[in-house]
Design an enzyme around this catalytic site. Structure first.
Site, PDB file in Angstrom:
ATOM      1  N   GLU A  37      -3.828   5.017  17.746  1.00 57.82           N
ATOM      2  CA  GLU A  37      -3.138   3.730  17.715  1.00 57.82           C
ATOM      3  C   GLU A  37      -3.981   2.628  18.359  1.00 57.82           C
ATOM      4  O   GLU A  37      -3.983   1.493  17.894  1.00 57.82           O
ATOM      5  CB  GLU A  37      -1.777   3.836  18.425  1.00 57.82           C
ATOM      6  CG  GLU A  37      -0.744   4.649  17.665  1.00 57.82           C
ATOM      7  CD  GLU A  37      -0.430   4.074  16.286  1.00 57.82           C
ATOM      8  OE1 GLU A  37      -0.569   2.856  16.092  1.00 57.82           O
ATOM      9  OE2 GLU A  37      -0.052   4.852  15.398  1.00 57.82           O
ATOM     10  N   CYS A  48       3.447  -3.041  -0.075  1.00 58.43           N
ATOM     11  CA  CYS A  48       4.009  -4.264   0.506  1.00 58.43           C
ATOM     12  C   CYS A  48       2.976  -4.998   1.354  1.00 58.43           C
ATOM     13  O   CYS A  48       3.308  -5.693   2.304  1.00 58.43           O
ATOM     14  CB  CYS A  48       5.247  -3.940   1.346  1.00 58.43           C
ATOM     15  SG  CYS A  48       6.329  -5.363   1.617  1.00 58.43           S
TER      16      CYS A  48
END
Length: 550
Positions: A182, A341
């Site tokens: 991350e 998206c």
């Protein structure tokens, strides 16, 4: 002018008021356009009373609800809607997710398709530099020897090869492995991270290994990823976990937030993905998905969105139904935001799992139905919606954001009406493209640096004079050639009027650059044994010797 006239008409009981420029220097074509507009607007206003009953039909449905909503509760998901979205995301993610090392997958890894474009851009850049007579900076340092370590990402043949790199062993999904991934993925493309992640986990497979590493070892493994502060904070966080938490990465968000360098997003990602805690994760990709699902008229960097209400909306999806598999739901949302998206997503791709849930495409279709009646319908619609909202407004949508999106839709759709060969679902695509709104652009700081490059070969090996950057700020603790700022846009007087043109960077005379270099070297000293050497004198001597040889 058209928008002003329509609004003026609405506020004056549909009495037509025309405003024209006072100047008489306009060309005949300009006056012709004004005459045509006057005639058109007169007809338009004269028929307003007749169309008034027709206008009331627009005061219902999704477009009117979007245009007149005044509370952020408008954007909430119903329990059934959230459960259906969650189900679709899980089904799609499990069947189509990318294979990545931090997900516990074996190689080869597919990353994303962005690497192909970046490889092409690199080739084009090399061609332009060659035509301009500009040498590659690597040629300045000479050829590499066999023993030289080659960690520079620019030396890889292309990003696409990086994205298909194979791992020798499976990397288990743990709090530490998710934490590392991350941090690396912040503001960095997936396919660029894979190579660095595999090397990092090979050298520092546990949080204890990272805590015991030196700063130089950590920086050498991070070199090429950029944003070096991330590596420093990750290193500090690992030391904290080992020293204060007995080497155990916490499971809960609250405990993870106590670790250096871990913020709300990273804490939630670790907690949900590694420990399957039922908490939402919100980043730019998730905000984009939510904006299009629920018609949020704001940009994804707005604090009210990314730091507050966006978490509430994401939580409604993650906790829907049985609330299980939160880590997969969060990864599915982020994966969708990076693929179907993405900013260029259309909202009508049959492979998009949420194609039937987007408010953005429905708003586009409804706006197109309005535009088809006449070109000024959107302006009139926005005026009535503004009056209906009154002085109250939605705290999540940007101030003026609803009207701005509607006007943009009106312009785009009006233009598209006359476009030959437009796709059947063009209105849905245009509506989708308007969400979320674009974030405000920050002014860029321009600088001219005077850089001093010095070397010597007294010991038989060529050595370079380098300085270490400060421990805080950009590229903290990294080594570079000494440089001094000779000009900065930040020092220029600010004008009252805003200009869209970029600030012009001046061409400085050599004497100004030399003065900046001299001031820099005056404060630089090198120590050899017990002897302190003034670098300014070394530089001047070398320049004098160079001039004599010429």
């Amino acid at each position: 002018i058209s928008r002003h006239l329509v609004r003026k008409a609405n506020r004056s009981s549909y009495s037509c008021i025309h405003t024209f420029p006072k100047s008489t220097s306009s060309s005949s074509s300009s006056f012709s356009k004004l005459r045509n507009y006057k005639h058109h607007s007169t007809l338009q206003m004269s028929s307003v009373e007749e169309k008034k009953s027709d206008d009331t039909c627009t005061e219902s449905g999704i477009l009117w609800e979007f245009a007149t909503h005044t509370t952020d509760k408008y954007h909430d998901f119903s329990p059934d809607e959230a459960a259906a979205i969650r189900s679709q995301l899980l089904k799609w993610y499990r069947a189509n997710r990318r294979k990545l090392p931090w997900r516990g997958d074996p190689g080869p890894y597919d990353g994303s398709t962005a690497g192909i474009a970046s490889a092409t851009n690199k080739k084009e850049s090399k061609k332009k530099n060659a035509l301009a007579g500009q040498k590659n900076i690597k040629s300045f340092f000479g050829k590499k020897t066999k023993g030289d370590d080659d960690d520079d990402t620019s030396n890889s043949t292309n990003d696409n090869q990086e994205s298909t790199e194979t791992g020798t062993t499976l990397i288990p999904v743990t709090g530490y492995s998710v934490w590392v991934s991350e941090i690396m993925l912040q503001q960095t493309r997936v396919e660029a991270v894979i190579k660095f992640y595999l090397k990092w986990m090979d050298s520092f497979p546990t949080v204890q290994d990272l805590a015991n590493a030196t700063e130089e070892e950590v920086n050498s493994h991070w070199a090429g990823l950029g944003f070096y502060r991330r590596a420093r904070m990750l290193h500090q966080g690992a030391k904290f976990v080992v020293d204060e938490l007995d080497g155990m990465v916490p499971e809960s968000v609250d405990e993870l937030l106590k670790v250096s360098g871990i913020g709300p997003y990273t804490a939630s990602a670790i907690s949900s993905i590694a420990f399957d805690q039922c908490v939402p994760v919100v980043d730019g990709n998730v905000c984009r998905v939510i904006s299009r699902l629920k018609g949020v008229a704001n940009n994804i960097k707005a604090p009210i969105f990314k730091d507050k209400i966006g978490w509430r909306l994401a939580e409604q999806i993650v906790t829907a139904g049985d609330g299980l598999h939160a880590g997969e739901v969060n990864q599915a949302m982020m994966e969708l935001g990076a693929t179907y998206c993405a900013p260029s997503g259309t909202g009508v791709d049959p492979n998009d799992p949420l194609i039937r849930f987007y408010s953005s495409t429905k708003i586009g279709k409804a706006a197109n139905d309005l535009v088809k009646t006449n070109s000024l319908a959107i302006s009139d619609f926005v005026s009535r919606a503004t009056l209906a909202r009154g002085k109250t407004s939605c705290s999540l949508c940007e101030d003026g954001g609803i009207s701005s999106i509607l006007f943009q839709l009106g312009e785009d759709l009006t233009f598209a009406q006359n476009e030959p060969g437009r796709p059947k679902d063009f209105a849905s695509v245009i509506g989708h493209s308007r969400f979320p709104s674009a974030p405000p652009k920050k002014a860029k700081r321009e600088e001219i640096l005077s850089v001093v490059v010095m070397s010597h070969s007294a010991s038989g090996v060529e050595k370079w004079f380098m300085v270490k950057r400060p421990s805080d700020g950009l590229l903290a603790g990294q080594w570079e050639f000494p440089s001094a700022c000779a000009w900065s846009s930040a020092d220029e007087p600010k004008t009252k009027t805003k200009s869209k043109k970029a600030m012009e960077v001046p061409s400085l005379e050599k004497s100004i650059l030399k003065k900046a270099s001299d001031n820099l070297l005056r404060n630089c000293k090198s120590v050899q044994g017990d002897q302190e050497i003034n670098m300014e004198q070394v530089w001047n001597d070398s320049e004098e010797q160079k001039n004599k040889s010429e």
